[in-house]
Write an enzyme that holds these catalytic residues in place. Structure first.
Site, PDB file in Angstrom:
ATOM      1  N   LYS A  22       0.861  -1.232  -0.140  1.00 33.54           N
ATOM      2  CA  LYS A  22      -0.070   0.082   0.124  1.00 33.54           C
ATOM      3  C   LYS A  22       0.623   1.266  -0.141  1.00 33.54           C
ATOM      4  O   LYS A  22       0.760   2.177  -0.678  1.00 33.54           O
ATOM      5  CB  LYS A  22      -0.827   0.011   1.051  1.00 33.54           C
ATOM      6  CG  LYS A  22      -1.520   1.352   1.647  1.00 33.54           C
ATOM      7  CD  LYS A  22      -2.181   1.274   2.769  1.00 33.54           C
ATOM      8  CE  LYS A  22      -1.620   1.596   4.282  1.00 33.54           C
ATOM      9  NZ  LYS A  22      -1.181   2.955   4.261  1.00 33.54           N
ATOM     10  N   ASN A  23       1.907   1.087   1.024  1.00 35.14           N
ATOM     11  CA  ASN A  23       2.484   2.441   1.088  1.00 35.14           C
ATOM     12  C   ASN A  23       3.624   2.782  -0.022  1.00 35.14           C
ATOM     13  O   ASN A  23       4.001   3.889  -0.245  1.00 35.14           O
ATOM     14  CB  ASN A  23       3.465   2.555   2.456  1.00 35.14           C
ATOM     15  CG  ASN A  23       2.215   2.728   3.650  1.00 35.14           C
ATOM     16  OD1 ASN A  23       1.153   3.015   3.227  1.00 35.14           O
ATOM     17  ND2 ASN A  23       2.748   2.565   4.657  1.00 35.14           N
ATOM     18  N   CYS A 115      -4.304  12.913  13.238  1.00 31.67           N
ATOM     19  CA  CYS A 115      -4.849  11.736  13.126  1.00 31.67           C
ATOM     20  C   CYS A 115      -4.678  11.053  14.351  1.00 31.67           C
ATOM     21  O   CYS A 115      -3.793  11.477  15.299  1.00 31.67           O
ATOM     22  CB  CYS A 115      -4.723  10.604  12.011  1.00 31.67           C
ATOM     23  SG  CYS A 115      -3.132   9.850  12.045  1.00 31.67           S
ATOM     24  N   ARG A 120       1.346  14.428  12.819  1.00 32.84           N
ATOM     25  CA  ARG A 120       1.336  14.259  11.415  1.00 32.84           C
ATOM     26  C   ARG A 120       1.491  15.428  10.569  1.00 32.84           C
ATOM     27  O   ARG A 120       0.929  16.096   9.813  1.00 32.84           O
ATOM     28  CB  ARG A 120       0.132  13.654  10.447  1.00 32.84           C
ATOM     29  CG  ARG A 120      -0.377  12.450  11.146  1.00 32.84           C
ATOM     30  CD  ARG A 120       0.160  11.126  11.067  1.00 32.84           C
ATOM     31  NE  ARG A 120       0.904  10.491   9.623  1.00 32.84           N
ATOM     32  CZ  ARG A 120       0.129   9.381   9.053  1.00 32.84           C
ATOM     33  NH1 ARG A 120      -0.972   9.015   9.495  1.00 32.84           N
ATOM     34  NH2 ARG A 120       0.681   9.184   8.005  1.00 32.84           N
ATOM     35  N   ILE A 122       3.701  18.533   8.330  1.00 37.03           N
ATOM     36  CA  ILE A 122       4.311  18.348   6.923  1.00 37.03           C
ATOM     37  C   ILE A 122       5.380  19.435   6.885  1.00 37.03           C
ATOM     38  O   ILE A 122       5.837  19.718   5.581  1.00 37.03           O
ATOM     39  CB  ILE A 122       3.117  18.290   5.842  1.00 37.03           C
ATOM     40  CG1 ILE A 122       2.457  19.722   5.942  1.00 37.03           C
ATOM     41  CG2 ILE A 122       2.407  17.082   5.684  1.00 37.03           C
ATOM     42  CD1 ILE A 122       1.726  19.948   4.692  1.00 37.03           C
ATOM     43  N   ASP A 306       4.932   0.673  11.861  1.00 33.73           N
ATOM     44  CA  ASP A 306       3.599  -0.040  11.295  1.00 33.73           C
ATOM     45  C   ASP A 306       3.468  -1.548  11.828  1.00 33.73           C
ATOM     46  O   ASP A 306       2.649  -2.145  11.557  1.00 33.73           O
ATOM     47  CB  ASP A 306       3.608  -0.131   9.809  1.00 33.73           C
ATOM     48  CG  ASP A 306       3.388   1.312   9.466  1.00 33.73           C
ATOM     49  OD1 ASP A 306       2.967   2.390  10.236  1.00 33.73           O
ATOM     50  OD2 ASP A 306       3.579   1.777   8.298  1.00 33.73           O
ATOM     51  N   ARG A 398      -8.573  -0.472   4.851  1.00 39.80           N
ATOM     52  CA  ARG A 398      -7.617   0.647   4.159  1.00 39.80           C
ATOM     53  C   ARG A 398      -6.466   0.081   3.649  1.00 39.80           C
ATOM     54  O   ARG A 398      -5.729   0.593   2.646  1.00 39.80           O
ATOM     55  CB  ARG A 398      -7.506   1.674   5.161  1.00 39.80           C
ATOM     56  CG  ARG A 398      -8.683   2.610   5.502  1.00 39.80           C
ATOM     57  CD  ARG A 398      -8.415   3.671   6.342  1.00 39.80           C
ATOM     58  NE  ARG A 398      -7.374   4.445   5.865  1.00 39.80           N
ATOM     59  CZ  ARG A 398      -6.683   5.256   6.090  1.00 39.80           C
ATOM     60  NH1 ARG A 398      -7.057   5.896   7.434  1.00 39.80           N
ATOM     61  NH2 ARG A 398      -5.575   6.256   5.658  1.00 39.80           N
TER      62      ARG A 398
HETATM   63  N1  EPU Z   1       7.389  14.212  10.502  1.00 41.81           N
HETATM   64  C1  EPU Z   1       7.789  15.606  10.644  1.00 41.81           C
HETATM   65  N2  EPU Z   1       7.380  16.502   9.736  1.00 41.81           N
HETATM   66  C2  EPU Z   1       7.174  16.391   8.724  1.00 41.81           C
HETATM   67  C3  EPU Z   1       6.623  14.942   8.229  1.00 41.81           C
HETATM   68  C4  EPU Z   1       6.917  14.098   9.371  1.00 41.81           C
HETATM   69  O1  EPU Z   1       7.922  16.034  11.983  1.00 41.81           O
HETATM   70  O2  EPU Z   1       7.049  17.077   7.685  1.00 41.81           O
HETATM   71  C5  EPU Z   1       7.427  13.278  11.531  1.00 41.81           C
HETATM   72  C6  EPU Z   1       6.011  12.796  11.783  1.00 41.81           C
HETATM   73  O3  EPU Z   1       5.405  13.344  12.545  1.00 41.81           O
HETATM   74  C7  EPU Z   1       6.579  11.384  12.428  1.00 41.81           C
HETATM   75  C8  EPU Z   1       7.841  11.038  11.667  1.00 41.81           C
HETATM   76  O4  EPU Z   1       8.462  12.509  11.163  1.00 41.81           O
HETATM   77  O5  EPU Z   1       7.089  11.380  13.934  1.00 41.81           O
HETATM   78  C9  EPU Z   1       7.891  10.059  10.608  1.00 41.81           C
HETATM   79  O6  EPU Z   1       6.824  10.341   9.706  1.00 41.81           O
HETATM   80  P1  EPU Z   1       6.963  10.218   8.155  1.00 41.81           P
HETATM   81  O7  EPU Z   1       6.694  11.326   7.385  1.00 41.81           O
HETATM   82  O8  EPU Z   1       7.672   9.355   7.815  1.00 41.81           O
HETATM   83  O9  EPU Z   1       5.420   9.485   7.968  1.00 41.81           O
HETATM   84  P2  EPU Z   1       4.318   9.503   6.547  1.00 41.81           P
HETATM   85  O10 EPU Z   1       5.583   9.509   5.441  1.00 41.81           O
HETATM   86  O11 EPU Z   1       3.494  10.597   6.913  1.00 41.81           O
HETATM   87  C10 EPU Z   1       4.437   7.040   6.338  1.00 41.81           C
HETATM   88  C11 EPU Z   1       3.614   5.665   6.102  1.00 41.81           C
HETATM   89  C12 EPU Z   1       2.965   5.370   7.373  1.00 41.81           C
HETATM   90  C13 EPU Z   1       4.282   4.966   8.312  1.00 41.81           C
HETATM   91  C14 EPU Z   1       5.164   6.333   8.244  1.00 41.81           C
HETATM   92  C15 EPU Z   1       6.317   5.938   8.995  1.00 41.81           C
HETATM   93  C16 EPU Z   1       2.381   6.084   3.732  1.00 41.81           C
HETATM   94  C17 EPU Z   1       1.097   6.253   3.057  1.00 41.81           C
HETATM   95  N3  EPU Z   1       2.284   6.035   5.219  1.00 41.81           N
HETATM   96  O12 EPU Z   1       3.622   8.044   6.638  1.00 41.81           O
HETATM   97  O13 EPU Z   1       2.122   4.249   7.248  1.00 41.81           O
HETATM   98  O14 EPU Z   1       3.609   4.908   9.693  1.00 41.81           O
HETATM   99  O15 EPU Z   1       5.434   6.517   7.008  1.00 41.81           O
HETATM  100  O16 EPU Z   1       7.121   4.729   8.730  1.00 41.81           O
HETATM  101  O17 EPU Z   1       3.367   5.787   3.481  1.00 41.81           O
HETATM  102  C18 EPU Z   1       0.175   2.600   7.798  1.00 41.81           C
HETATM  103  O18 EPU Z   1       0.444   2.246   6.813  1.00 41.81           O
HETATM  104  O19 EPU Z   1      -0.404   2.478   8.736  1.00 41.81           O
HETATM  105  C19 EPU Z   1       1.031   3.985   8.182  1.00 41.81           C
HETATM  106  C20 EPU Z   1       0.639   5.025   8.995  1.00 41.81           C
END
Ligand code: EPU
Length: 420
Positions: A22-23, A115, A120, A122, A306, A398
């Site tokens: 999925k990811n 969430c 979360r 960005i 995850d 999902r």
């Molecule tokens: N973070 C920041 N700033 C940012 C982005 C992230 O501080 O701009 C922090 C987040 O708050 C968190 C950490 O960095 O503490 C890691 O977050 P990341 O950005 O890596 O997560 P993501 O890219 O939003 C993806 C997966 C998640 C998975 C995470 C970590 C997808 C669609 N989602 O999310 O998957 O947990 O990486 O490996 O790829 C799931 O599949 O259940 C799921 C939540």
């Protein structure tokens, strides 16, 4: 709403095939926005999240056709605006921002919001876009990123919890169509990022270092259509491996890639589970009595966040004290109170859960709060004596393709029923 009704206590036996990741699929689908030519993406799991992403792409003007696991996307004429109603339903949809900025030089995308697993933010995505020369404004809940010209630059994308998976993906996609060389330091090393880089390369992008913390993208003027096979889902693999171990069964997981799961296999071994290569996949069996193990989630190649919830269900069955520390998402412990309803003894202490394992679990009605928490409850229900009803399994749908059917094939007594 639907629930799973599980009659636990049956060891799982047999073979299961994991679906595409999925990811990996979600950002790869978004990457198809970078070209007006058709892209063919195979082994896309049929999930509510991937269907939803297809809907988002269509709302942007792309054509998307899903046929037997193959998705064909053509983004001939697209617009760069995605509204709140779409983005808020799936935080992963933020990865359309990079391709829109790269292709159109303008992306107006709703901020996703937090969430149940954490805030979360960005900020790192935006830092990367700004480093490419985009002007970023936040207004009325929307990010507006615009640039006359995107220019490659060197940037550091590490944050509070280390690298960011979708932040790296977003910046890599925008940089693919920037002028000059972009170097992302502290880039995410997850296999899903590598898979995206592979797809982008097939589209004509120039990328090196994917899978390492230094990722280099040399911008090109145009990308073209490409074909791609999505990697097998390492989180689904881990989930089935843990389910096999928790029920004391033996399962062969086809398509499983051990090289993506070293940290999980290491911890399973420590916990008394045998994981061996078999026929292009992995054979998982509980060898000895389960043992306690300490687990800390980290960015790849560390133990994946995850899989934290599912591992907690297993360690709740292992006599002794296991300490599980969550370092990626601050509030990803919603499953703890539900596991307690099945008889698990777990206390939360700051970022750690202290699992006093070995108490027998017994079935009860429980509530799924997010995708991986739902998987943890299913595993606990499969291992518990008696009947467990896992409510709100739309979370599970999902991210897991036909999980109930796959588990039934392994001998589990699990039915999808209407929630009462
Ligand atoms: N973070 C920041 N700033 C940012 C982005 C992230 O501080 O701009 C922090 C987040 O708050 C968190 C950490 O960095 O503490 C890691 O977050 P990341 O950005 O890596 O997560 P993501 O890219 O939003 C993806 C997966 C998640 C998975 C995470 C970590 C997808 C669609 N989602 O999310 O998957 O947990 O990486 O490996 O790829 C799931 O599949 O259940 C799921 C939540």
């Amino acid at each position: 709403m639907e629930s799973f009704l599980i009659k636990g206590g049956v060891p799982l036996h047999g073979e299961v095939t994991v679906s595409g990741s999925k990811n990996a699929a979600l950002p790869i689908m978004a990457a198809a926005l970078l070209t007006g030519e058709p892209c063919v993406i195979r082994r896309v799991p049929d999930l509510s999240d991937t269907r939803f992403m297809a809907q988002i792409l269509k709302s942007l003007g792309a054509e998307a056709r899903f046929e037997g696991g193959t998705l064909t996307i053509r983004a001939r004429n697209i617009r760069g605006y995605a509204d709140y109603e779409l983005v808020r339903k799936m935080r992963g949809s933020i990865c359309i921002a990079g391709p829109l900025l790269g292709r159109l030089r303008r992306a107006r995308v709703s901020l996703p919001g937090g969430c149940v697993i954490g805030a979360r933010p960005i900020n790192l995505h935006l830092k990367g876009f700004a480093a490419l020369g985009a002007r970023i404004e936040i207004e009325g809940g929307y990010i507006d990123a615009a640039a006359k010209k995107l220019t490659g630059s060197t940037m550091f994308l590490g944050g509070r919890a280390g690298s960011t998976v979708l932040g790296t993906a977003n910046v890599m996609m925008a940089a693919a169509l920037a002028e000059g060389v972009t170097i992302i330091e502290s880039a995410a090393c997850e296999p899903e990022v590598v898979d995206l880089a592979k797809f982008l390369t097939a589209m004509g992008a120039k990328i090196s270092g994917a899978g390492s913390p230094t990722l280099t993208v040399t911008g090109v003027e145009k990308l073209h259509g490409a074909e791609h096979d999505v990697i097998p889902d390492r989180i689904e693999t881990a989930t089935f491996a843990i389910a096999a171990a928790a029920t004391g069964g033996e399962v062969t997981i086809r398509q499983a890639r051990a090289e993506h799961l070293r940290a999980v296999i290491d911890k399973l071994t420590e916990a008394g589970v045998s994981v061996r290569p078999r026929g292009g996949g992995l054979a998982v069996r509980r060898d000895r009595n389960l043992r306690a193990a300490d687990v800390t989630t980290l960015p790849y190649a560390g133990f994946p966040t995850d899989v934290q919830a599912q591992m907690m269900s297993l360690l709740a069955l292992a006599p002794g004290i296991s300490i599980i520390t969550e370092r990626i998402f601050e509030s990803r412990f919603m499953h703890v109170s539900e596991l307690a309803r099945l008889g698990a003894d777990i206390e939360i202490e700051g970022p750690s859960a202290i699992v006093k394992g070995g108490r027998p679990l017994s079935g009860a009605p429980v509530m799924a709060s997010d995708l991986r928490a739902s998987a943890a409850l299913v595993i606990a229900g499969l291992a518990a004596k008696g009947a467990t009803q896992v409510n709100r399994i739309y979370h599970l749908d999902r991210g897991y393709e036909k999980m109930d059917a796959k588990l039934r094939k392994l001998g589990a007594r699990i039915q999808r029923v209407q929630e009462k």
